[in-house]
Design a protein around this motif. Structure first.
Motif, PDB file in Angstrom:
ATOM      1  N   LEU A 148       0.796  -1.067   0.062  1.00 54.70           N
ATOM      2  CA  LEU A 148       0.099   0.195   0.043  1.00 54.70           C
ATOM      3  C   LEU A 148       0.839   1.220   0.102  1.00 54.70           C
ATOM      4  N   LYS A 149       1.917   1.130   0.831  1.00 51.12           N
ATOM      5  CA  LYS A 149       3.005   2.368   0.724  1.00 51.12           C
ATOM      6  C   LYS A 149       3.532   2.699  -0.420  1.00 51.12           C
ATOM      7  N   GLN A 150       3.692   1.629  -1.385  1.00 54.24           N
ATOM      8  CA  GLN A 150       4.241   1.666  -2.720  1.00 54.24           C
ATOM      9  C   GLN A 150       3.222   2.354  -3.937  1.00 54.24           C
ATOM     10  N   LEU A 151       1.965   1.789  -3.449  1.00 54.04           N
ATOM     11  CA  LEU A 151       0.932   2.433  -4.412  1.00 54.04           C
ATOM     12  C   LEU A 151       0.521   3.813  -4.177  1.00 54.04           C
ATOM     13  N   GLU A 152       0.857   4.326  -2.841  1.00 54.23           N
ATOM     14  CA  GLU A 152       0.754   5.705  -2.277  1.00 54.23           C
ATOM     15  C   GLU A 152       1.696   6.451  -2.946  1.00 54.23           C
ATOM     16  N   GLU A 153       3.122   5.871  -3.035  1.00 56.57           N
ATOM     17  CA  GLU A 153       4.043   6.513  -3.606  1.00 56.57           C
ATOM     18  C   GLU A 153       3.897   6.936  -5.208  1.00 56.57           C
ATOM     19  N   TYR A 154       3.309   6.016  -5.636  1.00 53.96           N
ATOM     20  CA  TYR A 154       3.206   5.814  -7.418  1.00 53.96           C
ATOM     21  C   TYR A 154       2.262   7.159  -7.714  1.00 53.96           C
ATOM     22  N   ILE A 155       1.089   7.014  -6.727  1.00 50.51           N
ATOM     23  CA  ILE A 155       0.125   8.299  -6.814  1.00 50.51           C
ATOM     24  C   ILE A 155       0.784   9.741  -6.516  1.00 50.51           C
ATOM     25  N   GLN A 156       1.416   9.846  -5.320  1.00 53.08           N
ATOM     26  CA  GLN A 156       2.030  11.149  -5.056  1.00 53.08           C
ATOM     27  C   GLN A 156       3.108  11.520  -5.712  1.00 53.08           C
ATOM     28  N   ASN A 157       4.187  10.675  -6.400  1.00 55.37           N
ATOM     29  CA  ASN A 157       5.303  10.954  -6.901  1.00 55.37           C
ATOM     30  C   ASN A 157       5.016  10.102  -8.205  1.00 55.37           C
TER      31      ASN A 157
END
Length: 679
Positions: free
Chosen positions: A62-71
């Protein structure tokens, strides 16, 4: 009426792929499974109102999916794909023509005629691709990884599939933008299904560690008494508690409530693991039938379909046959035959038990489907349809089934183990795996002496990443991956980052791969003594003629940048080891760069040299950089003639490049040429 309660758990997980020095995701599997599987799996379910399931979402995913969205620039594969093909370097082209064939040839490549043509060319004698072919390859790779939902509902994906070939750069950018945007929909979809009550969402210790081993490494001996254990300098019990605590907090932040269920990484449990779950108010957890059988010493099949309670936590044990059938067997059958076998097996369980059986089917929720035709869409349609039509089967979540009329038995003790062989041999016991544990414990020991360091908390986060199970999975000889060297590198980089943040010297052994199956360089050995003039120039044809040589970039085909340093020449006489490094040397001369040279294995020796146009002498070592870098090192400074060596280029304390990237070079300078004729 008697019921068979069927509990599916689809485990969604990826290790944390970010390089701590570049802050880019080294490998793209989180992104690729996001566009292929993470939305498709609940989407298949949503079309069948009678079907319920549990989805286990690991925080590191989930943390990686968030990072793909944010950056959106966080992934260097996507960054490379976004470049115009004509501006790609040769290194970038080699990287792309390797990774862009990372797809199942039968089910993902062959359905696209143009992609299959390029695949055949890749494996032919003429494997050089022109710019249009590379552009087509880029687009087709992304289309092949796009799941059924995208293929049916996304206009960009549908349009480019219909076009088939001769794509433009603009069309490629349009596709990448659409796929990046799509990732934003994934977690929202899970939340919606969870609120409707069709799915339950469980979680896992934050970075997916083998919790029993963190709590007590000796639990490995409970199911495998003769296992060879690493010699640890520090334990990890306090880290185990934080992995659970952090997962609970992350879940609550994401979903607005605390989790009731935990799927422990790799189904690994122990007595202390369950007690830790209880402390965090976890209602249920699960593991494998082999762990149950080892714990109760009774292999009657009926025992799998009861629920067990230990220390107030309910434990489900998965049916190995049914779980592995979906994961590994049914891909080779047509959907009707596969589902018929599944239903017949359930009917056998239903008739053999004199109570309402709880059948737990638990497996990886992302990797199996690329081996199915049509990314398993037809299989899931048939599976969910047939189950919905059976009035004696009720699918339910793990939390809900606890409210049903089921058998719950007390478990007196658990013999620690996992869902693979019922033990921990996949993650500990092999020399490579044990070496990784020992490096991890050394970093932990150093970290615990630095609790007052301002970077302590940040450094600890990299230790948590390195405690994940996946790094240990790829060590040893029990699993193979084309990218095993990258897993090895990421593990060691996370440990190196700990030392960096604490202001400590990085142990030289962390520069050397743990994994033995890495790419081997072609090393030409010296044919005679050399005695070059150390001036930063190749003064004449004969100066380095007898030297050994090696391509420093031999293992960099997967990187998306052009290296500065490219080739090493080496030789020696009675007094000195001579090194010459070629590349874009003039671009780094007199600009604050330094070259670190690491001698490993039998020699533990490290030197740091400034790259200047005038000769610098340090402890008898001479170095100069002009057209080439030339170095003379007195042999008396190190006492071996067969050694491993690597180079790191730095500026202002930051690593610019490491050569070789994933490995080290083994050089031998022991041969005596004193009696050789030289003409």
């Amino acid at each position: 009426m008697k019921k068979l309660y069927l509990c599916f758990l689809w485990h969604m997980h990826q290790p944390y792929y970010k390089n701590p020095y570049t802050n880019l995701f080294e490998m793209p599997w989180t992104f690729l499974h996001a566009i292929k599987d993470y939305y498709d799996m609940p989407w298949h379910l949503s079309k069948h109102p009678k079907i319920k399931a549990t989805f286990n979402l690991v925080p590191s995913l989930l943390k990686q999916l968030e990072e793909y969205i944010q950056n959106p620039q966080v992934c260097y594969l996507l960054n490379t794909l976004e470049k115009p093909v004509e501006k790609l370097t040769q290194t970038e082209k080699l990287y792309l023509t390797d990774i862009l064939f990372s797809a199942n040839s039968k089910t993902m490549i062959k359905p696209f005629e143009r992609y299959y043509q390029l695949y055949l060319k890749k494996h032919s004698k003429n494997s050089t691709f022109d710019n249009q072919e590379i552009l087509d390859l880029q687009v087709l790779f992304l289309l092949a990884w796009s799941g059924n939902y995208l293929r049916e509902n996304n206009n960009t994906v549908k349009k480019l599939i219909e076009k088939k070939k001769n794509y433009t750069h603009q069309e490629k950018l349009e596709l990448i933008t659409a796929l990046k945007h799509f990732i934003k929909e994934i977690i929202a979809f899970y939340k919606d299904l969870n609120q409707k009550g069709q799915i339950e969402i469980s979680t896992t210790p934050y970075y997916h560690p083998i919790l029993p081993l963190l709590i007590d490494i000796n639990t490995a001996k409970e199911s495998l008494p003769n296992v060879n254990l690493p010699k640890l300098k520090s334990g990890f019990k306090d880290d185990a508690a934080l992995h659970v605590k952090n997962a609970v907090e992350y879940y609550e932040k994401t979903f607005g409530k605390k989790p009731t269920g935990f799927w422990p990484s790799e189904g690994s449990i122990s007595n202390e693991t369950i007690k830790l779950f209880k402390e965090n108010l976890i209602l249920w957890t699960a593991s494998d039938e082999d762990v149950l059988f080892n714990s109760i010493n009774d292999r009657k099949i009926e025992n799998i379909y009861k629920v067990y309670n230990y220390e107030g936590v309910n434990i489900f044990f998965r049916d190995k046959y049914l779980s592995d059938a979906i994961g590994f067997r049914y891909q080779n059958l047509d959907p009707k035959s596969a589902v018929k076998d599944f239903i017949l097996r359930l009917r056998y369980i239903y008739e053999k038990t004199d109570f309402n059986p709880v059948v737990s089917v638990i497996l990886d929720g992302e990797n199996a489907w690329e081996f199915y035709e049509n990314n398993a869409k037809d299989f899931f349609q048939e599976l969910y349809t047939q189950i919905s039509e059976q009035d004696w089967i009720e699918t339910t979540t793990f939390s809900e089934v606890l409210e049903k009329d089921i058998v719950v038995e007390k478990l007196n003790s658990i013999k620690a183990g996992s869902w693979i062989y019922g033990n921990f041999s996949t993650w500990i016991g092999h020399p490579e795996k044990n070496t990784a544990w020992e490096y991890l414990s050394e970093a932990k020991q150093i970290l615990e002496f630095e609790k007052e360091n301002k970077n302590y908390d940040t450094a600890k986060s990299f230790l948590f990443v390195a405690e994940g199970s996946d790094w240990f999975w790829w060590y040893g000889d029990d699993h193979f991956s084309h990218y095993a060297d990258k897993f090895d590198l990421l593990f060691r980089l996370n440990l190196q980052k700990i030392y960096d943040l604490l202001g400590k010297d990085i142990p030289s052994k962390l520069q050397k791969p743990i994994k033995k199956l890495y790419k081997e360089p072609i090393i030409k050995r010296p044919s005679y003594f050399v005695k070059p003039t150390i001036d930063g120039y190749v003064s004449n044809y004969f100066e380095w003629l007898s030297a050994g040589e090696v391509d420093l970039t031999y293992d960099m085909s997967s990187m998306s940048f052009e290296p500065i340093l490219k080739k090493l020449y080496y030789g020696y006489d009675e007094d000195y080891l001579y090194l010459r490094i070629d590349g874009k040397v003039e671009s780094i001369t007199n600009k604050g760069y330094t070259l670190k040279v690491f001698f490993l294995s039998t020699c533990e020796f490290e030197i740091e040299l400034p790259l200047k146009s005038e000769i610098t002498e340090i402890n008898g070592i001479k170095v100069v950089a002009n057209k080439v870098i030339e170095i003379a090192i007195p042999l008396k400074l190190f006492d071996c003639r067969d050694f491993d060596i690597s180079f790191t280029l730095t500026k202002d304390g930051n690593v610019v490049e490491k050569l070789p990237l994933y490995s080290v070079l083994n050089l031998n300078i022991s041969e005596d040429f004193s009696y050789d004729w030289f003409v």
